[in-house]
Design a protein around this motif. Structure first.
Motif, PDB file in Angstrom:
ATOM      1  N   ASP A   1       0.838  -1.198   0.000  1.00 48.00           N
ATOM      2  CA  ASP A   1       0.000   0.000   0.000  1.00 48.00           C
ATOM      3  C   ASP A   1       0.877   1.254   0.000  1.00 48.00           C
ATOM      4  OD1 ASP A   1      -2.128  -1.717   0.149  1.00 48.00           O
ATOM      5  OD2 ASP A   1      -2.692  -1.207   2.208  1.00 48.00           O
ATOM      6  N   LYS A   2       0.366   2.329  -0.537  1.00 52.69           N
ATOM      7  CA  LYS A   2       1.124   3.571  -0.626  1.00 52.69           C
ATOM      8  C   LYS A   2       1.251   4.238   0.744  1.00 52.69           C
ATOM      9  CE  LYS A   2       1.074   8.098  -2.957  1.00 52.69           C
ATOM     10  NZ  LYS A   2       2.481   8.034  -3.364  1.00 52.69           N
ATOM     11  N   ILE A   3       2.449   4.686   1.079  1.00 52.65           N
ATOM     12  CA  ILE A   3       2.703   5.542   2.238  1.00 52.65           C
ATOM     13  C   ILE A   3       3.593   6.684   1.772  1.00 52.65           C
ATOM     14  CG2 ILE A   3       3.736   5.780   4.518  1.00 52.65           C
ATOM     15  CD1 ILE A   3       3.125   2.927   5.119  1.00 52.65           C
ATOM     16  N   GLY A   4       3.063   7.895   1.760  1.00 51.12           N
ATOM     17  CA  GLY A   4       3.840   9.032   1.283  1.00 51.12           C
ATOM     18  C   GLY A   4       4.359   8.793  -0.111  1.00 51.12           C
ATOM     19  N   ASP A   5       5.681   8.946  -0.294  1.00 48.31           N
ATOM     20  CA  ASP A   5       6.289   8.698  -1.604  1.00 48.31           C
ATOM     21  C   ASP A   5       6.895   7.299  -1.679  1.00 48.31           C
ATOM     22  OD1 ASP A   5       8.463   8.993   0.052  1.00 48.31           O
ATOM     23  OD2 ASP A   5       9.334  10.701  -1.004  1.00 48.31           O
ATOM     24  N   SER A   6       6.486   6.412  -0.775  1.00 48.37           N
ATOM     25  CA  SER A   6       7.006   5.045  -0.753  1.00 48.37           C
ATOM     26  C   SER A   6       5.833   4.079  -0.561  1.00 48.37           C
ATOM     27  CB  SER A   6       8.054   4.893   0.354  1.00 48.37           C
ATOM     28  OG  SER A   6       8.696   3.633   0.298  1.00 48.37           O
ATOM     29  N   ARG A   7       6.082   2.968   0.107  1.00 54.01           N
ATOM     30  CA  ARG A   7       5.043   1.959   0.270  1.00 54.01           C
ATOM     31  C   ARG A   7       5.083   1.339   1.655  1.00 54.01           C
ATOM     32  NH1 ARG A   7       8.607  -1.086  -3.490  1.00 54.01           N
ATOM     33  NH2 ARG A   7       9.700  -2.734  -2.315  1.00 54.01           N
ATOM     34  N   PHE A   8       3.996   0.665   1.983  1.00 52.25           N
ATOM     35  CA  PHE A   8       3.868  -0.122   3.198  1.00 52.25           C
ATOM     36  C   PHE A   8       4.866  -1.268   3.103  1.00 52.25           C
ATOM     37  CE2 PHE A   8       1.762  -2.722   6.381  1.00 52.25           C
ATOM     38  CZ  PHE A   8       1.005  -1.843   7.155  1.00 52.25           C
ATOM     39  N   GLY A   9       5.748  -1.373   4.097  1.00 53.62           N
ATOM     40  CA  GLY A   9       6.810  -2.363   4.030  1.00 53.62           C
ATOM     41  C   GLY A   9       6.349  -3.765   4.381  1.00 53.62           C
ATOM     42  N   TYR A  10       7.326  -4.671   4.502  1.00 53.60           N
ATOM     43  CA  TYR A  10       7.041  -6.080   4.760  1.00 53.60           C
ATOM     44  C   TYR A  10       7.148  -6.363   6.258  1.00 53.60           C
ATOM     45  CZ  TYR A  10       6.406 -10.779   2.886  1.00 53.60           C
ATOM     46  OH  TYR A  10       5.870 -12.001   2.545  1.00 53.60           O
ATOM     47  N   ASN A  11       6.490  -7.402   6.691  1.00 50.79           N
ATOM     48  CA  ASN A  11       6.585  -7.917   8.062  1.00 50.79           C
ATOM     49  C   ASN A  11       6.486  -6.830   9.124  1.00 50.79           C
ATOM     50  OD1 ASN A  11       6.520 -10.582   7.397  1.00 50.79           O
ATOM     51  ND2 ASN A  11       8.730 -10.886   7.487  1.00 50.79           N
ATOM     52  N   ASN A  12       5.312  -6.178   9.129  1.00 51.32           N
ATOM     53  CA  ASN A  12       5.014  -5.176  10.139  1.00 51.32           C
ATOM     54  C   ASN A  12       5.118  -5.779  11.537  1.00 51.32           C
ATOM     55  OD1 ASN A  12       2.015  -5.239   8.272  1.00 51.32           O
ATOM     56  ND2 ASN A  12       2.503  -6.771   9.836  1.00 51.32           N
TER      57      ASN A  12
ATOM     58  N   GLY B   1      12.187  -1.074   7.853  1.00 45.41           N
ATOM     59  CA  GLY B   1      12.294   0.250   8.447  1.00 45.41           C
ATOM     60  C   GLY B   1      11.081   0.619   9.272  1.00 45.41           C
ATOM     61  N   ILE B   2      10.621   1.854   9.092  1.00 47.20           N
ATOM     62  CA  ILE B   2       9.553   2.428   9.908  1.00 47.20           C
ATOM     63  C   ILE B   2       8.594   3.174   8.991  1.00 47.20           C
ATOM     64  CG2 ILE B   2       9.024   3.986  11.846  1.00 47.20           C
ATOM     65  CD1 ILE B   2      12.040   3.677  12.639  1.00 47.20           C
ATOM     66  N   GLY B   3       7.316   3.199   9.332  1.00 49.69           N
ATOM     67  CA  GLY B   3       6.327   3.968   8.593  1.00 49.69           C
ATOM     68  C   GLY B   3       5.428   4.742   9.535  1.00 49.69           C
ATOM     69  N   VAL B   4       4.920   5.871   9.058  1.00 50.13           N
ATOM     70  CA  VAL B   4       3.938   6.663   9.807  1.00 50.13           C
ATOM     71  C   VAL B   4       2.748   6.898   8.886  1.00 50.13           C
ATOM     72  CG1 VAL B   4       3.440   8.828  11.002  1.00 50.13           C
ATOM     73  CG2 VAL B   4       5.732   7.817  11.161  1.00 50.13           C
ATOM     74  N   ILE B   5       1.539   6.579   9.374  1.00 50.95           N
ATOM     75  CA  ILE B   5       0.333   6.869   8.600  1.00 50.95           C
ATOM     76  C   ILE B   5      -0.664   7.604   9.488  1.00 50.95           C
ATOM     77  CG2 ILE B   5       0.620   4.923   7.016  1.00 50.95           C
ATOM     78  CD1 ILE B   5      -1.507   3.401   8.588  1.00 50.95           C
ATOM     79  N   SER B   6      -1.462   8.465   8.906  1.00 54.69           N
ATOM     80  CA  SER B   6      -2.497   9.193   9.632  1.00 54.69           C
ATOM     81  C   SER B   6      -3.835   8.504   9.412  1.00 54.69           C
ATOM     82  CB  SER B   6      -2.554  10.642   9.164  1.00 54.69           C
ATOM     83  OG  SER B   6      -2.573  10.722   7.753  1.00 54.69           O
ATOM     84  N   ILE B   7      -4.610   8.369  10.476  1.00 54.22           N
ATOM     85  CA  ILE B   7      -5.879   7.660  10.395  1.00 54.22           C
ATOM     86  C   ILE B   7      -6.944   8.387  11.215  1.00 54.22           C
ATOM     87  CG2 ILE B   7      -4.902   5.385   9.924  1.00 54.22           C
ATOM     88  CD1 ILE B   7      -5.070   4.720  12.839  1.00 54.22           C
ATOM     89  N   ARG B   8      -8.187   8.108  10.892  1.00 54.73           N
ATOM     90  CA  ARG B   8      -9.306   8.708  11.604  1.00 54.73           C
ATOM     91  C   ARG B   8     -10.410   7.666  11.777  1.00 54.73           C
ATOM     92  NH1 ARG B   8     -10.577  12.773   8.272  1.00 54.73           N
ATOM     93  NH2 ARG B   8     -12.332  11.745   7.246  1.00 54.73           N
ATOM     94  N   ARG B   9     -11.066   7.713  12.951  1.00 51.32           N
ATOM     95  CA  ARG B   9     -12.166   6.793  13.216  1.00 51.32           C
ATOM     96  C   ARG B   9     -13.491   7.449  12.811  1.00 51.32           C
ATOM     97  NH1 ARG B   9     -12.443   3.959  18.944  1.00 51.32           N
ATOM     98  NH2 ARG B   9     -12.380   6.128  19.641  1.00 51.32           N
TER      99      ARG B   9
ATOM    100  N   PHE C   1       1.990  14.059   7.332  1.00 50.19           N
ATOM    101  CA  PHE C   1       2.817  13.303   8.270  1.00 50.19           C
ATOM    102  C   PHE C   1       3.160  11.909   7.759  1.00 50.19           C
ATOM    103  CE2 PHE C   1       0.126  16.191  10.834  1.00 50.19           C
ATOM    104  CZ  PHE C   1       1.129  16.996  11.364  1.00 50.19           C
ATOM    105  N   ASP C   2       2.420  11.418   6.760  1.00 52.80           N
ATOM    106  CA  ASP C   2       2.652  10.068   6.240  1.00 52.80           C
ATOM    107  C   ASP C   2       4.024   9.996   5.586  1.00 52.80           C
ATOM    108  OD1 ASP C   2      -0.042  10.093   6.914  1.00 52.80           O
ATOM    109  OD2 ASP C   2      -0.569   8.704   5.318  1.00 52.80           O
ATOM    110  N   ARG C   3       4.819   9.040   5.993  1.00 51.04           N
ATOM    111  CA  ARG C   3       6.168   8.925   5.433  1.00 51.04           C
ATOM    112  C   ARG C   3       6.773   7.575   5.792  1.00 51.04           C
ATOM    113  NH1 ARG C   3       6.220  11.816  10.087  1.00 51.04           N
ATOM    114  NH2 ARG C   3       7.952  11.630  11.573  1.00 51.04           N
ATOM    115  N   ARG C   4       7.837   7.234   5.091  1.00 54.51           N
ATOM    116  CA  ARG C   4       8.611   6.034   5.354  1.00 54.51           C
ATOM    117  C   ARG C   4      10.032   6.411   5.725  1.00 54.51           C
ATOM    118  NH1 ARG C   4       8.546   1.092   3.599  1.00 54.51           N
ATOM    119  NH2 ARG C   4      10.237   1.048   5.133  1.00 54.51           N
ATOM    120  N   ILE C   5      10.574   5.661   6.667  1.00 58.53           N
ATOM    121  CA  ILE C   5      12.009   5.605   6.941  1.00 58.53           C
ATOM    122  C   ILE C   5      12.415   4.207   6.530  1.00 58.53           C
ATOM    123  CG2 ILE C   5      13.815   5.753   8.692  1.00 58.53           C
ATOM    124  CD1 ILE C   5      11.667   7.373  10.361  1.00 58.53           C
ATOM    125  N   THR C   6      13.178   4.070   5.467  1.00 59.40           N
ATOM    126  CA  THR C   6      13.499   2.752   4.933  1.00 59.40           C
ATOM    127  C   THR C   6      14.900   2.321   5.349  1.00 59.40           C
ATOM    128  OG1 THR C   6      14.538   3.456   2.863  1.00 59.40           O
ATOM    129  CG2 THR C   6      12.128   3.402   2.909  1.00 59.40           C
TER     130      THR C   6
END
Length: 734
Positions: free
Chosen positions: A94-105, A187-195, A208-213
């Motif tokens: 899945d897309k996160i910022g200019d990168s993607r949702f990584g493996y093995n969260n 690495g690490i990912g940050v995503i913004s979410i709302r209920r 704020f959505d971004r990846r640290i790879t």
């Protein structure tokens, strides 16, 4: 120590666009310690019906009928109690910022930024080679030269390739392209979410959505920063390799567990970094040149040395990384006073007018429990200036005594060299710093240890440089320095959590020995028969006088894994821990994928006529699972099965929302061993089981061959995903 279940210690005290996905929410998991005792009035009644697993339990809350266990079907889904549901928030690719949702969260942290909205931080630990390679094109939408690499590595088998010696440009390019994609998926990912009002969550795709790879900074300038004494080593020209980046660091990878601070930052633990860069260092703390090692390997059954392809300095990995999710320009800081080792998790103790304390464990067989104590004191637990307290202090290792007491040994130049003898470990071996060459050697006799002590009187004698550089080198080589100082070799300490009263809970995942890493101290970590114990423990540690900076403590096992008829609680290999608002403990397990549902022969005797070993018996416990352990009230000290993971997966990073209505959970490596489940294939296996009173019976177990989770559609690729568990009636889970 006697591990009889009924002797467990019972707690005192507190117990931009919008993409529709599913439900979730959360707060800081680090409590601010209360100055006075906490009173819990809840009766801790179990408010869910435990799910039925493959093993009979005394806590099933149902009348036992053996006919309900003679046949058991493993389901390729997350099994949770009636009245609960789960929603998928995000999956690999899945897309996160200019990168993607990584493996093995892995570790998850939710920090509220407003009512029903916030930032979810996610660790991406590693790639599982078989499902990653076989599903990459379908999930990511582009191809990689896996066939060409397979042919090249088949020639060298698993001895690896020296990347610097590659002469064939096409092979070099193929390796670089594949290694880059693999490093992006860690690495690490940050995503913004709302209920939403219906209880589900949506991603809001904010700034704020971004990846640290694993390679952040290599091409994009998004370097990580570093603090503490090891920076002096990073900057100097020493015996080993220098990447010329000083205190800047390329990427973060092998991000396993973590912790969340009261001031709104998240800590991510770099664990098995040794799979990607060189772990060994020279006496001055500098790295082995990655170009000189034949460590690079890529294949369906293994991936190693990827960092060497990018010239990464090994001494810059294996740290705790701090990230501020609310700062879109923050790509992480590695605080070197916290030590370099195979970090698993962090337990944070924050009290006004007292030093800041961080606990962590080294997840290796013979790994240690560590504690950092800041030099300065906390003024306001929610002040982001508290991060500065991590730039000065001292790192300690735990020394456990068989009588339930212990002490903290400082890892500094003046600390005496006093290793435990090889004979107190199950494999009669301890790794010690090799001098003058660097790296380590295996000491297997008391005479070797005595000669080592005679030659090196203090830790300062083992390391090179000025005072700051020596301290940095000790922290870089923390595991071996701790061995040399006499810190107790433990049983894979995989998580550390501090409760509201300041007690530390540690998940010791496995007490089995290793021929290479070493093994636990058999005076502390042993089964009822005095032998090595695979199934693990949860320990409670209390600092003397309940002071965070105390140098002595007491300890006792709170819960023990294993079969009920052997005084175990019915789980195996405890891993991540989380407290709910009532002070009850939630735990997920980490049974090695190769052991899931493994056949256990009749009478538990192998073809060689010998009793099968405990690691093989892990097959009895089925898939990995989620457990609820009350810490007070009439059910204290018991374990209740709350959930069962999908096939060949692990549940990680449990994290409750502040209102306790949502439990975030990471589902890691579904289909890790067999990959895609083809045409809903299953296999019938026979397992020699026992009832809670020890009676024998044979269970016929149907086991899926691979996984199609989370879609559960025929032949779909398995994808690591983050989910949110909630009640259907939207009431609190706990």
């Amino acid at each position: 120590m006697n591990l009889k279940r009924r002797k467990f210690l019972i707690f005192l005290g507190a117990s931009a666009g919008t993409i529709a996905v599913s439900s979730c929410q959360k707060q800081s998991s680090t409590p601010v310690i209360e100055e006075s005792p906490i009173s819990i009035t809840s009766s801790n009644n179990i408010n869910f019906q435990p799910v039925k697993g493959p093993m009979p339990l005394t806590t099933s809350n149902q009348e036992f009928d053996i006919e309900n266990y003679t046949n058991y079907e493993v389901v390729d889904d997350l099994i949770i109690p009636e009245g609960f549901t789960y929603d998928v928030i995000g999956s690999w690719g899945d897309k996160i910022g200019d990168s993607r949702f990584g493996y093995n969260n892995d570790y998850l942290s939710y920090i509220e930024t407003g009512e029903n909205e916030g930032l979810l931080t996610i660790n991406f630990e590693y790639i599982s080679p078989l499902p990653w390679i076989t599903t990459y094109q379908k999930v990511i939408g582009k191809s990689l030269p896996f066939a060409e690499l397979a042919a090249a590595f088949r020639q060298v088998k698993e001895s690896g390739i020296n990347y610097a010696e590659l002469l064939e440009d096409s092979l070099r390019q193929n390796i670089m392209a594949t290694a880059k994609e693999a490093m992006i998926d860690m690495g690490i990912g940050v995503i913004s979410i709302r209920r939403e009002p219906d209880g589900k969550w949506i991603r809001t795709n904010s700034k704020f959505d971004r990846r640290i790879t694993g390679i952040s900074g290599l091409e994009d300038g998004r370097y990580l920063k570093s603090t503490g004494p090891a920076v002096a080593v990073f900057k100097k020209k020493g015996k080993g390799y220098n990447d010329q980046l000083g205190d800047r660091i390329i990427g973060s990878f092998a991000n396993c567990a973590g912790g969340t601070t009261p001031w709104g930052t998240v800590f991510s633990a770099e664990e098995n970094f040794q799979n990607y860069v060189e772990e060994a260092v020279y006496p001055d703390g500098t790295s082995i040149d990655p170009a000189k090692e034949k460590s690079l390997f890529i294949g369906e059954r293994g991936v190693a040395g990827l960092g060497c392809a990018f010239g990464l300095a090994g001494n810059k990995y294996g740290w705790m990384v701090e990230v501020d999710p609310a700062d879109p320009n923050d790509y992480g800081t590695k605080h070197t006073w916290l030590g370099r080792y195979r970090h698993e998790a962090v337990g944070i103790r924050v009290e006004t007018n007292k030093p800041l304390v961080f606990y962590s464990g080294c997840d290796r067989r013979s790994g240690h429990l560590y504690k950092f104590v800041s030099k300065g004191r906390v003024k306001n637990p929610t002040d982001k200036a508290n991060s500065q307290l991590l730039t000065d202090g001292m790192l300690y290792g735990a020394k456990f005594n068989p009588d339930g007491t212990g002490s903290w040994i400082s890892l500094e130049a003046d600390t005496p060299v006093n290793p435990d003898l090889p004979e107190v470990h199950f494999n009669n071996m301890i790794n010690l710093p090799q001098r003058p060459d660097g790296g380590s050697f295996k000491a297997i006799t008391a005479q070797e240890v005595e000669r080592f002590k005679q030659k090196y009187k203090t830790l300062g004698d083992l390391y090179k440089g000025n005072a700051e550089q020596k301290q940095g080198a000790i922290l870089i080589d923390a595991h071996l320095a701790a061995n040399a100082a006499g810190v107790t070799c433990a049983a894979r300490p995989e998580d550390t959590q501090v409760d509201k009263n300041g007690n530390l809970f540690i998940a010791f995942t496995s007490g089995s020995p290793s021929k290479s890493d070493g093994s636990p101290d058999k005076r502390i970590f042993k089964g009822l028969d005095g032998e090595a114990y695979e199934f693990g423990w949860i320990m409670r540690l209390t600092e003397d006088d309940n002071q965070p900076d105390a140098m002595t403590f007491s300890w006792e096992m709170f819960a023990t894994g294993g079969e009920p008829m052997e005084d175990g609680l019915g789980f195996s290999n405890p891993d991540n821990l989380e407290f709910d608002e009532q002070g009850n403990l939630w735990m997920v397990t980490d049974i090695s994928t190769s052991k899931h549902n493994k056949t256990v022969p009749m009478n538990r005797v192998g073809q060689d006529g010998k009793p099968i070993d405990q690691p093989t018996l892990c097959g009895l416990f089925g898939n990995n699972s989620i457990w609820y352990l009350p810490t007070s009230g009439p059910n204290a000290g018991e374990a209740y099965l709350f959930g069962i993971a999908p096939t060949e997966s692990e549940t990680c990073g449990p994290f409750f929302t502040k209102d306790q209505k949502t439990l975030f959970l990471a589902i890691q490596h579904p289909g890790e061993y067999n990959g895609i489940r083809q045409n809903m294939a299953s296999e019938i296996r026979q397992l020699a089981m026992k009832t809670t009173d020890g009676s024998d019976f044979v269970q016929t177990r149907m086991v899926p061959m691979g996984s199609n989770w989370p879609t559960k559609q025929v032949n779909d690729p398995p994808k690591p995903s983050v989910i949110a568990i909630r009640r259907l009636d939207s009431t609190p889970i706990t």
